[in-house]
Design a protein around this motif. Structure first.
Motif, short mmCIF file in Angstrom:
data_model
loop_
_atom_site.label_atom_id
_atom_site.label_comp_id
_atom_site.label_asym_id
_atom_site.label_seq_id
_atom_site.Cartn_x
_atom_site.Cartn_y
_atom_site.Cartn_z
N MET A 69 0.84 -1.20 0.00
CA MET A 69 0.00 0.00 0.00
C MET A 69 0.88 1.26 0.00
SD MET A 69 -2.84 1.12 2.83
CE MET A 69 -3.68 2.71 2.75
N PRO A 70 0.53 2.28 -0.80
CA PRO A 70 1.31 3.52 -0.78
C PRO A 70 1.47 4.06 0.63
CG PRO A 70 -0.29 3.57 -2.58
CD PRO A 70 -0.59 2.33 -1.77
N GLY A 71 2.65 4.48 0.96
CA GLY A 71 2.95 4.95 2.31
C GLY A 71 3.43 3.82 3.19
N LEU A 76 7.03 4.32 -6.11
CA LEU A 76 6.72 5.72 -5.87
C LEU A 76 5.47 6.10 -6.66
CD1 LEU A 76 10.32 7.19 -6.17
CD2 LEU A 76 9.07 6.63 -4.07
N PRO A 77 4.66 7.02 -6.15
CA PRO A 77 3.47 7.44 -6.90
C PRO A 77 3.85 8.00 -8.26
CG PRO A 77 3.45 8.27 -4.64
CD PRO A 77 4.81 7.70 -4.86
N PRO A 78 3.16 7.64 -9.33
CA PRO A 78 1.99 6.75 -9.37
C PRO A 78 2.35 5.36 -9.87
CG PRO A 78 2.09 8.03 -11.37
CD PRO A 78 3.35 8.34 -10.63
N MET A 79 3.52 4.82 -9.49
CA MET A 79 4.05 3.59 -10.08
C MET A 79 3.83 2.35 -9.21
SD MET A 79 5.10 4.86 -12.86
CE MET A 79 5.85 3.39 -13.54
N ALA A 138 1.35 0.23 -8.84
CA ALA A 138 0.79 -0.93 -9.55
C ALA A 138 1.81 -1.53 -10.50
CB ALA A 138 -0.47 -0.52 -10.32
N THR A 139 2.59 -0.68 -11.17
CA THR A 139 3.63 -1.16 -12.07
C THR A 139 4.71 -1.91 -11.30
OG1 THR A 139 3.23 0.71 -13.53
CG2 THR A 139 5.30 -0.47 -13.83
N TRP A 140 5.07 -1.39 -10.12
CA TRP A 140 6.05 -2.05 -9.25
C TRP A 140 5.58 -3.45 -8.86
CZ3 TRP A 140 5.05 -2.21 -3.66
CH2 TRP A 140 6.09 -2.76 -2.92
N GLN A 141 4.34 -3.58 -8.46
CA GLN A 141 3.82 -4.89 -8.09
C GLN A 141 3.78 -5.83 -9.30
OE1 GLN A 141 0.08 -4.12 -6.14
NE2 GLN A 141 1.05 -3.36 -4.29
N GLN A 142 3.46 -5.28 -10.46
CA GLN A 142 3.48 -6.08 -11.69
C GLN A 142 4.90 -6.55 -11.99
OE1 GLN A 142 1.79 -4.04 -15.11
NE2 GLN A 142 3.08 -5.20 -16.52
#
Length: 335
Positions: A31-33, A221-224, A226-230
């Motif tokens: 989760m962000p943060g 880092l925002p907004p990445m 979802a890409t990081w988890q992918q």
């Protein structure tokens, strides 16, 4: 009303502390943060202890706020203790290596922050450590060739492979040097791997050696996010063979990859070398922080056909130019 508000604040603080100390319980490690805070458990301990001391002093000096401050101090102390327990299980550093055998493989991994340390420094480290595999995220092909020339002059010839998404940013190049003693390797430079930063996959031409994956996932880092988890799922899928070595900048700690292992692996079928050797609490980034306050986001992992017989995070090169520390791992064929 004041007591009710104080109770709400204390309970809320305790819940937040629990989520930040062990987000896997709630499935919130990405989760962000939360992802950023849990990545720096050592620093979190230091901050929590400072808060606990400050709140304790406040409780002693201000009688009206005594219970409230003391309760928050207890929450901060508990947060620090939980994190310390987690890190102690993962290990604060055991740099012992067994004597290297003829079949052993030494892996050196270093995100160079765009070639920053230079060819001579990297080659010197590789030669001193007798590295067979050198994984270099954020490193250009030109620097890889320069390193290989220096190593060849020292009678340690290496193959050089690079996957670059463009030539505008050195961060979008990933380079691998592999000893000619391990055989010839091929790299598919036409296929995109991880989304933003390239992860290089090198396969042995004769099929007899390990598949080598030099990892570089995007940072969460925002907004990445979802890409990081992918990216992390892609790397987990890359470790689906019987003989695979992952090395590089994962931009993830063990907390972030929870649930991505299979068959006892930490990420895919691969097991983390640092966790196997009591080094998983030693931070590799950033070099501006002491290692025990930093984030262990650089890894070497391997399938169960390899046994980890040595691992260390190299802290002596913190002024070499990169914001990452090199890591060195020795792998031996499993019995």
């Amino acid at each position: 009303m004041t007591r009710l508000l104080a109770a709400i604040v204390i309970v809320g603080s305790a819940v937040i502390a629990l989520v930040l100390a062990w987000p896997q319980l709630f499935g919130l490690a990405g989760m962000p943060g939360v992802a950023q805070i849990v990545a720096l458990r050592g620093l979190g301990i230091a901050v929590a202890l400072v808060l606990a001391v400050g709140l304790t002093i406040l409780a002693l000096l201000a009688a009206p706020a005594r219970r409230f401050a003391a309760s928050l101090a207890a929450v901060a102390l508990a947060f620090a203790l939980v994190n310390a327990a987690v890190l102690s299980v993962r290990g604060f550093g055991d740099f012992a290596f067994t004597t290297k055998g003829d079949s052993d493989v030494t892996v050196l991994s270093w995100n160079t922050l765009g070639d920053a340390p230079g060819a001579e420094e990297i080659a010197r480290l590789a030669l001193e450590s007798e590295a067979d595999i050198i994984a270099l995220p954020e490193t250009t092909n030109e620097l890889g060739i320069d390193i290989a020339l220096l190593m060849q002059a020292a009678d340690r010839p290496m193959w050089v492979h690079t996957l670059a998404y463009d030539q505008e940013s050195k961060a979008r190049s990933t380079t691998l040097l592999v000893s000619v003693d391990l055989g010839e390797y091929s790299v598919d430079t036409a296929t995109r791997t991880t989304a933003v930063l390239p992860t290089l996959v090198a396969a042995p031409v004769d099929g007899s050696g390990p598949t080598i994956v030099v990892v570089h996932t995007v940072a969460p880092l925002p907004p990445m996010e979802a890409t990081w988890q992918q990216d992390l799922r892609w790397v987990a899928d890359a470790c689906d063979g019987e003989n695979v070595i992952l090395a590089g900048d994962f931009n993830a700690t063990l907390d972030h990859i929870t649930g991505l292992g299979v068959d006892g692996g930490d990420l895919g079928s691969c097991r983390d070398a640092a966790l196997a050797t009591d080094n998983a609490a030693v931070g590799t980034w950033p070099t501006q922080l002491p290692a025990l306050l930093g984030s262990p986001i650089d890894h070497v992992m391997a399938t169960p056909n390899w046994t980890v017989t040595g691992m260390r995070v190299i802290e002596s090169l913190d002024k070499a130019g990169s914001d990452h520390r090199p890591i060195l791992v020795q792998l031996s064929p499993a019995d």
